[in-house]
Design a protein around this motif. Structure first.
Motif, mmCIF file in Angstrom:
data_model
loop_
_atom_site.group_PDB
_atom_site.id
_atom_site.type_symbol
_atom_site.label_atom_id
_atom_site.label_comp_id
_atom_site.label_asym_id
_atom_site.label_seq_id
_atom_site.Cartn_x
_atom_site.Cartn_y
_atom_site.Cartn_z
ATOM 1 N N ASN A 138 0.846 -1.197 0.000
ATOM 2 C CA ASN A 138 0.000 0.000 0.000
ATOM 3 C C ASN A 138 0.884 1.250 0.000
ATOM 4 O O ASN A 138 1.573 1.526 0.979
ATOM 5 N N THR A 140 -0.465 4.334 -0.853
ATOM 6 C CA THR A 140 -1.383 5.474 -0.900
ATOM 7 C C THR A 140 -0.756 6.659 -0.181
ATOM 8 O O THR A 140 -0.383 6.549 0.989
ATOM 9 N N THR A 174 3.094 7.813 3.654
ATOM 10 C CA THR A 174 1.935 7.090 3.126
ATOM 11 C C THR A 174 0.800 7.094 4.149
ATOM 12 O O THR A 174 0.995 7.414 5.329
ATOM 13 N N THR A 176 -0.527 4.493 5.245
ATOM 14 C CA THR A 176 -0.186 3.433 6.194
ATOM 15 C C THR A 176 0.603 4.005 7.366
ATOM 16 O O THR A 176 0.393 3.608 8.524
ATOM 17 N N PRO A 232 -6.890 4.574 -3.425
ATOM 18 C CA PRO A 232 -5.815 3.702 -2.929
ATOM 19 C C PRO A 232 -4.793 3.389 -4.016
ATOM 20 O O PRO A 232 -5.146 3.211 -5.183
ATOM 21 N N TYR A 234 -1.754 0.722 -4.774
ATOM 22 C CA TYR A 234 -1.017 -0.492 -4.427
ATOM 23 C C TYR A 234 0.033 -0.758 -5.505
ATOM 24 O O TYR A 234 -0.261 -0.671 -6.706
#
Length: 377
Positions: A138, A140, A174, A176, A232, A234
């Motif tokens: 991820n 993002t 990010t 995350t 998102p 990926y």
């Protein structure tokens, strides 16, 4: 209604998680010892009375103990817990003594001891690298896509399109990164650094607390800012990039562990979040019930935990040995046997007390104390 994976699945999952990790941890010690010419007398998975085993041509006894809660490799001449030379070691023939752990220089002993935790981190790196290759990562960006009404983000004046560049002084790249930071800090007040247009803003925000319960009945307290991402992103990584991504993910996990431990020590998180073998077994069963990918990811997390815990500077753990080797390297001579003996006695007492404490927590998490209170009441 909560689900339960069942006792059999829990035991199988626990064996699948702990058994290989303990074996590989001790194998790391064993391989490093072999590389420096140290003979291993015994390699055990589990403690207590041997229930099965064999002796190889090098004289190493490979065995299984009846209590599957750990393991050990015992090198030749390692006749006391502190690994100190003693009269029995001095009485050994010179050629045998040269193949003992105590005969090696301090830097070799340090590598042998550190090889176990390092192996745990390498296992996690390989697992994370494999998952990154198969499923992607991820990426993002830390750009606000939506702001929940009446959330901490709304109160701080955040808007869609804002890029959060740092929280609490920690860089955020990010989404995350944002999630990992906020999840561990329910109810805490943190600083935000935000890019909006061509300018930079700084805001103070108190994170809200979200209490969630999963399908197995486990309850989690999470910090929440009240924002969502945009589209998102990926990215799948190739085999060359995968190890780098694995190292990054292990580093991120370690940072979260250190944050969580620091919060427990300072009282910002309850001590009942500390768990032991019983809770690990329960979680392993739940992850196996969810699927093999979830179980493999859980194995990586437990492997990092084992490596981290073993590096703590507590006598009886690998980190305690490494601490005394560092002192020996600075002093140019080993720490005195009496000091080592008392230090390792104290370390054993600390570990036993911690084991009792986390077992008490584990039984409480499974509702034992509430059940007993209900019976008494």
């Amino acid at each position: 209604m909560t689900e339960s994976p069942g006792i059999l699945m829990t035991l199988v999952a626990f064996a699948l998680v702990l058994g290989p990790l303990v074996f590989l941890h001790e194998l790391g010690h064993y391989v490093a010892g072999r590389a420096f010419g140290v003979k291993a007398d015994a390699f055990s998975i589990g403690f207590g009375r041997e229930i099965a085993g064999f002796t190889d041509r090098r004289g190493t006894r490979w065995k299984f103990g009846w209590l599957p809660l750990g393991g050990y490799v015992r090198f030749s001449g390692d006749m006391n817990p502190a690994g100190q030379p003693d009269a029995e070691w001095l009485a050994m023939p010179a050629d045998e003594r040269a193949r003992t752990f105590q005969s090696k220089p301090v830097w070799q002993r340090a590598i042998i001891v550190a090889a176990g935790p390092v192996t745990n981190f390498l296992i996690a790196i390989v697992i994370f690298a494999g998952l990154a290759t198969l499923y992607g990562v991820n990426k993002t960006p830390s750009v606000v896509g939506v702001v929940a009404p009446q959330s901490p983000a709304a109160e701080a004046g955040l808007r869609p399109g804002d890029r959060i560049t740092a929280m609490g002084g920690r860089p955020m790249t990010t989404f995350t990164d944002l999630a990992e930071y906020t999840t561990l800090r329910p109810g805490e007040t943190v600083s935000l650094w935000v890019q909006r247009g061509g300018g930079d803003l700084k805001r103070k925000v108190t994170l809200s607390t979200l209490v969630e319960r999963d399908r197995f009945g486990n309850e989690y307290r999470r910090g929440q800012l009240g924002i969502g991402p945009g589209t998102p992103v990926y990215k799948r990584v190739n085999i060359v990039q995968a190890p780098v991504e694995g190292v990054r993910m292990v580093g991120s996990t370690l940072r979260s562990m250190i944050d969580g431990l620091g919060q427990i020590i300072t009282g910002r998180r309850p001590v009942d979040e500390l768990g032991g073998p019983i809770r690990i077994a329960g979680l392993a069963g739940q992850q196996l019930a969810m699927g093999p990918v979830e179980l493999v990811f859980f194995i990586a997390l437990i492997s990092i935990n084992l490596g981290f815990i073993n590096l703590l500077p507590v006598p009886m753990l690998d980190g305690g040995h490494l601490f005394f080797y560092a002192v020996e390297a600075v002093r140019r001579r080993p720490v005195g046997p009496q000091v080592m003996e008392w230090a390792f006695r104290g370390g054993l007492a600390v570990l036993l007390a911690l084991f009792v404490f986390v077992t008490f927590n584990d039984l409480g998490a499974f509702g034992l104390w509430h059940g007993i209170a209900g019976l008494i009441g």
